[in-house]
Design a protein around this motif. Structure first.
Motif, PDB file in Angstrom:
ATOM      1  N   ALA A  21       0.831  -1.209   0.000  1.00 41.58           N
ATOM      2  CA  ALA A  21       0.000   0.000   0.000  1.00 41.58           C
ATOM      3  C   ALA A  21       0.862   1.254   0.000  1.00 41.58           C
ATOM      4  O   ALA A  21       1.727   1.423   0.858  1.00 41.58           O
ATOM      5  CB  ALA A  21      -0.905  -0.001   1.227  1.00 41.58           C
ATOM      6  N   THR A  22       0.617   2.133  -0.968  1.00 42.20           N
ATOM      7  CA  THR A  22       1.394   3.359  -1.082  1.00 42.20           C
ATOM      8  C   THR A  22       0.463   4.539  -1.326  1.00 42.20           C
ATOM      9  O   THR A  22      -0.758   4.373  -1.413  1.00 42.20           O
ATOM     10  CB  THR A  22       2.421   3.238  -2.226  1.00 42.20           C
ATOM     11  OG1 THR A  22       3.276   4.377  -2.231  1.00 42.20           O
ATOM     12  CG2 THR A  22       1.735   3.104  -3.581  1.00 42.20           C
ATOM     13  N   VAL A  23       1.028   5.740  -1.407  1.00 42.26           N
ATOM     14  CA  VAL A  23       0.262   6.940  -1.763  1.00 42.26           C
ATOM     15  C   VAL A  23       1.030   7.694  -2.835  1.00 42.26           C
ATOM     16  O   VAL A  23       2.247   7.589  -2.929  1.00 42.26           O
ATOM     17  CB  VAL A  23       0.018   7.863  -0.540  1.00 42.26           C
ATOM     18  CG1 VAL A  23      -0.931   7.235   0.433  1.00 42.26           C
ATOM     19  CG2 VAL A  23       1.335   8.227   0.140  1.00 42.26           C
ATOM     20  N   GLY A  24       0.296   8.452  -3.658  1.00 42.64           N
ATOM     21  CA  GLY A  24       0.953   9.213  -4.709  1.00 42.64           C
ATOM     22  C   GLY A  24       0.460   8.865  -6.096  1.00 42.64           C
ATOM     23  O   GLY A  24       1.062   9.267  -7.085  1.00 42.64           O
ATOM     24  N   GLY A  25      -0.616   8.082  -6.179  1.00 45.07           N
ATOM     25  CA  GLY A  25      -1.176   7.771  -7.489  1.00 45.07           C
ATOM     26  C   GLY A  25      -0.406   6.718  -8.260  1.00 45.07           C
ATOM     27  O   GLY A  25       0.365   5.931  -7.706  1.00 45.07           O
ATOM     28  N   GLU A  26      -0.591   6.716  -9.576  1.00 46.41           N
ATOM     29  CA  GLU A  26      -0.044   5.671 -10.434  1.00 46.41           C
ATOM     30  C   GLU A  26       1.475   5.661 -10.440  1.00 46.41           C
ATOM     31  O   GLU A  26       2.098   4.591 -10.473  1.00 46.41           O
ATOM     32  CB  GLU A  26      -0.571   5.848 -11.858  1.00 46.41           C
ATOM     33  CG  GLU A  26      -0.255   4.679 -12.784  1.00 46.41           C
ATOM     34  CD  GLU A  26      -0.784   3.352 -12.258  1.00 46.41           C
ATOM     35  OE1 GLU A  26      -0.089   2.334 -12.460  1.00 46.41           O
ATOM     36  OE2 GLU A  26      -1.867   3.326 -11.644  1.00 46.41           O
ATOM     37  N   GLU A  27       2.094   6.840 -10.404  1.00 47.95           N
ATOM     38  CA  GLU A  27       3.561   6.898 -10.389  1.00 47.95           C
ATOM     39  C   GLU A  27       4.110   6.197  -9.153  1.00 47.95           C
ATOM     40  O   GLU A  27       5.083   5.441  -9.224  1.00 47.95           O
ATOM     41  CB  GLU A  27       4.037   8.353 -10.410  1.00 47.95           C
ATOM     42  CG  GLU A  27       5.561   8.506 -10.397  1.00 47.95           C
ATOM     43  CD  GLU A  27       6.009   9.939 -10.259  1.00 47.95           C
ATOM     44  OE1 GLU A  27       7.220  10.198 -10.392  1.00 47.95           O
ATOM     45  OE2 GLU A  27       5.159  10.821 -10.011  1.00 47.95           O
ATOM     46  N   ALA A  28       3.464   6.432  -8.014  1.00 50.91           N
ATOM     47  CA  ALA A  28       3.900   5.806  -6.774  1.00 50.91           C
ATOM     48  C   ALA A  28       3.696   4.293  -6.820  1.00 50.91           C
ATOM     49  O   ALA A  28       4.527   3.524  -6.312  1.00 50.91           O
ATOM     50  CB  ALA A  28       3.155   6.406  -5.592  1.00 50.91           C
TER      51      ALA A  28
END
Length: 309
Positions: A193-200
């Motif tokens: 699980a990450t944050v920052g959209g598709e790039e992330a």
């Protein structure tokens, strides 16, 4: 009592150890160059006592790795009281550098006028988050201080190691594939699980491949800030045969409200490990970003290779 020719009474004398010749000798310990720019850790999120403790531990690790390092903490949402803002920390570093130069001139020292960056700003982010990085960049510009800004800390093998440790601490993964024991609750599929959209998500996927190699289970990245992303990845993993999932936060901690992780775990119907927090690798990677920016140590710290079963 000893004589010029040697010790008296047969007492041993500790002699300095000669340097080992050749290419196998130990390298001289690295220290921060005199007058080097400050390392300023840019901490996102709402400041709190827990956030301060985490940031101070990360900075302490960096200082222990590079003696003489001038390391400071600036908060993106700081109030300039208990939590100094990134802008004020940079301005203070610039004022101190100017004051040292003027004091040297007043003392009659032939000092060189300082030039180059006042600081190297390292965002406390595991992966790219364009919104937060834009906020850091804006704060640096508003400070009107010459400062270099590095990328986020990942992807990197050390972050895969940190994720593995956090999962094992939660009882969701074996601590060591080479040991002959099992964990009853070990997950057979990991949601990164990450944050920052598709790039992330794409960047997290690189670290996810390294984590999959360590655990020998499928790992897929999903964005906490994209509606339905966590549930979609959970469905894909279960569709491919994984029955016991686990959520692994590819986050250091301050950059997101912890309630979002709890909601994501409920959405995926699985248990969750803790965020990376002040894992030693975080401090080492922050320092590596700093030293690389200055050209002191071009190579980043090496990750621990995955053990083979």
């Amino acid at each position: 009592m000893s004589s010029p020719t040697g010790p008296a009474s047969g007492l041993p004398v500790r002699m300095p150890r000669p340097r080992q010749p050749g290419r196998h000798r130990r390298p001289e310990p690295l220290a921060a160059p005199e007058g080097a720019p400050a390392l300023v850790l840019a901490v996102p999120g709402t400041p709190s006592a827990a956030t301060r403790g985490l940031a101070e531990e990360v900075v302490s690790i960096a200082r222990s790795e590079l003696p003489g390092l001038d390391a400071r903490i600036g908060y993106l949402d700081g109030d300039d009281a208990g939590f100094p803002s990134l802008q004020s920390v940079l301005a203070h570093a610039a004022d101190e550098r100017t004051a040292r130069y003027e004091q040297a001139l007043a003392a009659g020292v032939d000092a060189k006028e300082p030039d180059g960056p006042v600081a190297v700003v390292v965002p406390l982010l595991a992966g790219p988050d364009s919104a937060l990085l834009r906020q850091v960049r804006q704060a640096v510009m508003e400070s009107r201080v010459a400062a270099d800004l590095t990328d986020a800390l990942g992807p990197h093998p050390l972050l895969a190691e940190a994720l593995h440790v956090r999962l094992s601490e939660a009882g969701l993964a074996r601590a060591d594939r080479a040991r002959l024991f099992t964990v009853a609750t070990a997950a057979d599929g990991i949601i990164l699980a990450t944050v920052g959209g598709e790039e992330a998500v794409q960047a997290a996927g690189i670290t996810g491949m390294l984590l999959a190699a360590r655990l020998a289970v499928p790992v897929m990245a999903a964005a906490l800030d994209q509606e339905g992303s966590i549930a979609s990845v959970a469905e894909q993993l279960r569709g491919s045969g994984s029955q016991q999932l686990a959520l692994a936060p590819y986050l250091i901690g301050p950059e997101i409200d912890s309630t979002l992780l709890e909601e994501a775990a409920r959405e995926a119907e699985c248990a969750s490990a803790d965020a990376l927090g002040p894992y030693p690798a975080i401090g080492k990677l922050a320092l590596a970003k700093y030293t690389t920016a200055l050209g002191i140590a071009p190579q980043q710290p090496q990750g621990t290779p995955a053990r083979q079963a």
